[in-house]
Design an enzyme around this catalytic site. Structure first.
Site, PDB file in Angstrom:
ATOM      1  N   ASP A   1      31.018  55.034  54.780  1.00 59.47           N
ATOM      2  CA  ASP A   1      30.463  53.957  55.600  1.00 59.47           C
ATOM      3  C   ASP A   1      31.282  53.755  56.864  1.00 59.47           C
ATOM      4  OD1 ASP A   1      28.310  53.426  54.078  1.00 59.47           O
ATOM      5  OD2 ASP A   1      29.176  51.689  53.024  1.00 59.47           O
TER       6      ASP A   1
ATOM      7  N   ASP B   1      36.212  55.587  54.475  1.00 57.78           N
ATOM      8  CA  ASP B   1      35.171  56.096  53.573  1.00 57.78           C
ATOM      9  C   ASP B   1      33.932  56.473  54.385  1.00 57.78           C
ATOM     10  OD1 ASP B   1      34.102  53.720  54.352  1.00 57.78           O
ATOM     11  OD2 ASP B   1      34.146  52.769  52.376  1.00 57.78           O
TER      12      ASP B   1
ATOM     13  N   GLU C   1      35.829  46.762  61.153  1.00 60.49           N
ATOM     14  CA  GLU C   1      34.660  46.744  60.279  1.00 60.49           C
ATOM     15  C   GLU C   1      34.810  45.607  59.270  1.00 60.49           C
ATOM     16  OE1 GLU C   1      34.544  50.362  58.093  1.00 60.49           O
ATOM     17  OE2 GLU C   1      32.962  49.701  56.744  1.00 60.49           O
TER      18      GLU C   1
ATOM     19  N   ASP D   1      37.040  51.590  57.785  1.00 58.81           N
ATOM     20  CA  ASP D   1      37.499  52.060  56.481  1.00 58.81           C
ATOM     21  C   ASP D   1      37.513  53.586  56.423  1.00 58.81           C
ATOM     22  OD1 ASP D   1      37.711  49.484  55.651  1.00 58.81           O
ATOM     23  OD2 ASP D   1      35.802  49.453  54.559  1.00 58.81           O
TER      24      ASP D   1
END
Ligand code: 0RA
Length: 647
Positions: free
Chosen positions: A509, A507, A432, A505
């Site tokens: 997103d 998180d 990403e 990541d």
């Protein structure tokens, strides 16, 4: 079940061999000693009760996950016989628990329809448990017997009177065998029992998890029972989708076995929601029953469309994929002597079942279409639309191929390829963001590790459909890098890497991008998931650094969100650490990224599998599909862990 044996006692039980072999080579009997093998123990015990239910003697099965990870399975069947086994001279229940293959195979009469993946019998569970306790209620008495590492430690004895009949089995899996884990996963068990309940209309399975209790101390409990059987199964698969018809159901039976089919189309673009089962086992690799089904659907729909003039003489036929676009279907056959073939022994080989399925579907579907012109029109419309989209996509593909985009000689510019040309030794990290991509490029082992950075979000292929997806830059670079192509041209053997690692990541997103990528693989390259090529990287969530130290050295990495407290508690003086929380891959320098996430010798990868394809398919569309409400609900429910495949 056909042909119920009218007499059955201890003498029918076939005795084959002892349990030492099972402890020496557990993998041969339960597939693996990892989490899958562990869960197979439960299925093995439950399957015996399911057989008792299918024979018509039992209508409720209870399963308890205890706080110490023991499992109890109860049923209200006839109870395992306790009479003296004529050959072994010990109680039949003891034979069943201690002698390999001493299951209830009724010598060709009737058929054992469940029987875990390997159909090995409860003696295998006994061999792989530190302790097993069995209680039997029969003939007005309750009996108990117990085993230690497979050996009888408490002989069968009467413990009191009993009004009802039934069997209760409790086992403690042996941590010396299941070295990876002995912790049962609720969702894994729940999905299997749900599937069992769908496949066996009316069967009631109640699952209790004593590790999770409510305010009053009651364990978490879920009941699986479906009056509609596989019709409820397709409704479940289509939850949250806009459907084109009420579920169609038909069944047929002959001397070779029985077939049941349920089918319902929706506006979805998916063509892989057709699930086939043989004797309650999910035949992931398909086989004769699925072939018969597909042929019948393709032919019947084409014939109907021609007969009604929807397909004109000059029009080409609808392809199988066209007729199955948006189709959710369950094909469930039960047969006497199933032949399981293929890499994972989940492909049905019995040729005699093909015509049974084919005739049942041809007849049932033709009749349905004739009698229900309105949904029939929608179904044919959907298939002709799919045909048009397929032709448009092919043109688009040819165009892009001419431009060199999907040409395997023109790899995407952003790809930092590895030097190895052997797929077995090659892996690709799909990363990403450009900055993490940069770190990964510096960190990698150039010989075997390729890096493909993705900029921002990828297109939601569930909503976009094939045509638009293909014109997206990100998707086409993904397809080209992997090398398999998609759709009619897909060829898993052309995969340029045998490990395709999603690295996002830690998180929300990141989780979203991971979902989109998994949806993409699930929709367009499911074979790569089946082959075990798709993985998810596990970057650390926390790093512990010595306080006041000028060195950037991280003393310890923590990969589990919930483990911070327990790790800190291991130290006498946890205050001497600064805790750093990694929000993104970009916060690690290349060395750290290598050491924590990429180095093959030390990293952990989660392998993605389609073991629970039904759940995956459902959640993908709930999360990504057309209807907004279920998606909102799902995201609220699972805001923290957007994890939806069985990984
Ligand atoms: C064979 C014969 C009979 C019962 C069973 C098997 C049986 C096995 C299991 C395993 C779990 N639950 C079970 N319930 C029943 C009974 C034969 C008879 O009563 O004549």
């Amino acid at each position: 079940m056909a042909n119920k044996p009218d007499h059955y006692d201890g003498s029918d039980i076939q005795v084959l061999e002892g349990l030492e072999a099972v402890r020496k080579r557990p993998g041969m009997y339960i597939g693996s000693t990892g989490p899958r093998g562990l869960h197979h123990l439960v299925y093995e015990v439950v399957d015996n009760s399911v057989d008792e239910a299918l024979a018509g003697y039992c209508d409720e099965i209870g399963v308890w996950i205890h706080a110490d990870n023991a499992i109890t399975v109860t049923d209200n069947g006839r109870g395992i016989p306790v009479d003296k086994h004529p050959k072994e001279k010990i109680p039949t229940v003891e034979v069943v628990l201690t002698i390999l293959h001493a299951g209830g195979k009724f010598g060709g009469e009737g058929y054992k329809v469940s029987g875990g993946l390997h159909g090995v019998g409860v003696s295998v569970v006994n061999a792989l448990s530190t302790r097993v306790e069995v209680n039997v209620k029969r003939d007005g008495k309750e009996y108990a017997i117990a085993f230690d590492h497979g050996k009888t430690c408490e002989k069968l004895h009467e413990i009191g009177p009993a009004k009802k009949t039934g069997t209760k089995t409790t086992f403690w899996p042996d941590p010396e065998i299941f070295t990876e884990t002995t912790v049962f996963d609720y969702d894994t068990l729940a999905s299997r029992f749900r599937e069992m309940a769908f496949l066996n209309r009316g069967l009631k399975i109640v699952l209790h998890d004593e590790r999770v209790t409510d305010a009053d101390g009651n364990p978490r409990t879920e009941v699986f029972q479906y009056a509609g059987g596989i019709v409820d199964f397709v409704k479940y698969l289509n939850e949250g989708k806009e459907t084109l018809n009420k579920p169609i159901y038909f069944e047929a039976e002959n001397a070779d076995g029985t077939v049941e089919v349920a089918m319902q189309w929706s506006t979805s673009y998916s063509t892989n929601s057709v699930m086939a089962f043989a004797n309650n086992i999910n035949t992931h690799e398909g086989g004769t029953h699925l072939d018969g089904f597909k042929q019948a659907v393709t032919r019947t729909i084409n014939e109907y469309a021609r007969a009604k003039g929807i397909l004109k003489e000059k029009d080409s036929n609808l392809s199988g994929d066209d007729t199955r676009e948006g189709l959710a279907a369950i094909v469930s056959v039960k047969l006497h002597d199933p032949q399981f073939e293929g890499q994972t022994k989940t492909k049905l080989g019995n040729t005699e079942i093909r015509p049974l399925v084919q005739n049942a579907v041809t007849q049932g579907l033709a009749e349905y279409l004739e009698e229900n012109p309105t949904p029939a029109k929608r179904i044919i419309g959907k298939a002709t639309q799919a045909l048009k989209a397929r032709e448009a996509a092919r043109k688009a593909r040819e165009m892009t191929r001419r431009k060199g985009v999907l040409d395997s000689f023109a790899l995407p510019g952003k790809l930092a390829d590895c030097s190895s040309k052997e797929p077995q030794n090659s892996e690709i990290f799909i990363v990403e963001g450009d900055s993490a991509g940069g770190s990964a490029k510096q960190a990698r082992d150039r010989k075997t590790q390729a890096i493909l950075p993705l900029r921002g979000k990828i297109l939601n292929v569930e909503r976009a459909g094939l045509h638009r997806s293909l014109s997206s830059d990100t998707i086409s670079s993904l397809i080209t890098a992997i090398g398999t192509n998609i759709g009619d041209d897909f060829d898993a053997d052309q995969a340029r890497y045998h490990r395709i690692i999603i690295m996002t990541d830690a998180d929300v997103d990141g989780a979203h991008i991971r979902c989109l990528l998994l949806t993409f693989f699930y929709r367009y390259m499911p074979e790569l998931i089946n082959r075990g090529y798709i993985y998810i990287a596990q970057p650390p969530i926390f790093g512990l650094k010595k306080k006041n130290s000028r060195s950037p050295k991280i003393e310890r990495y923590i990969y589990d969100e919930n483990a911070l407290g327990s790790v800190l508690a291991e130290y006498d003086d946890p205050n001497k650490f600064d805790v750093q929380r990694y929000k993104g891959l970009g916060e690690m320098d290349p060395d750290q990224l290598w050491e924590t996430t990429m180095e093959p010798a030390t990293r952990t990868l989660l392998q993605v599998n389609i073991d629970d394809a039904a759940e995956a398919e459902r959640v993908v569309s709930e999360l990504m599909g057309d209807l907004v409400e279920p998606r909102k609900e799902f995201i609220q429910k699972h805001a923290r862990d957007v994890r939806f495949l069985d990984i």
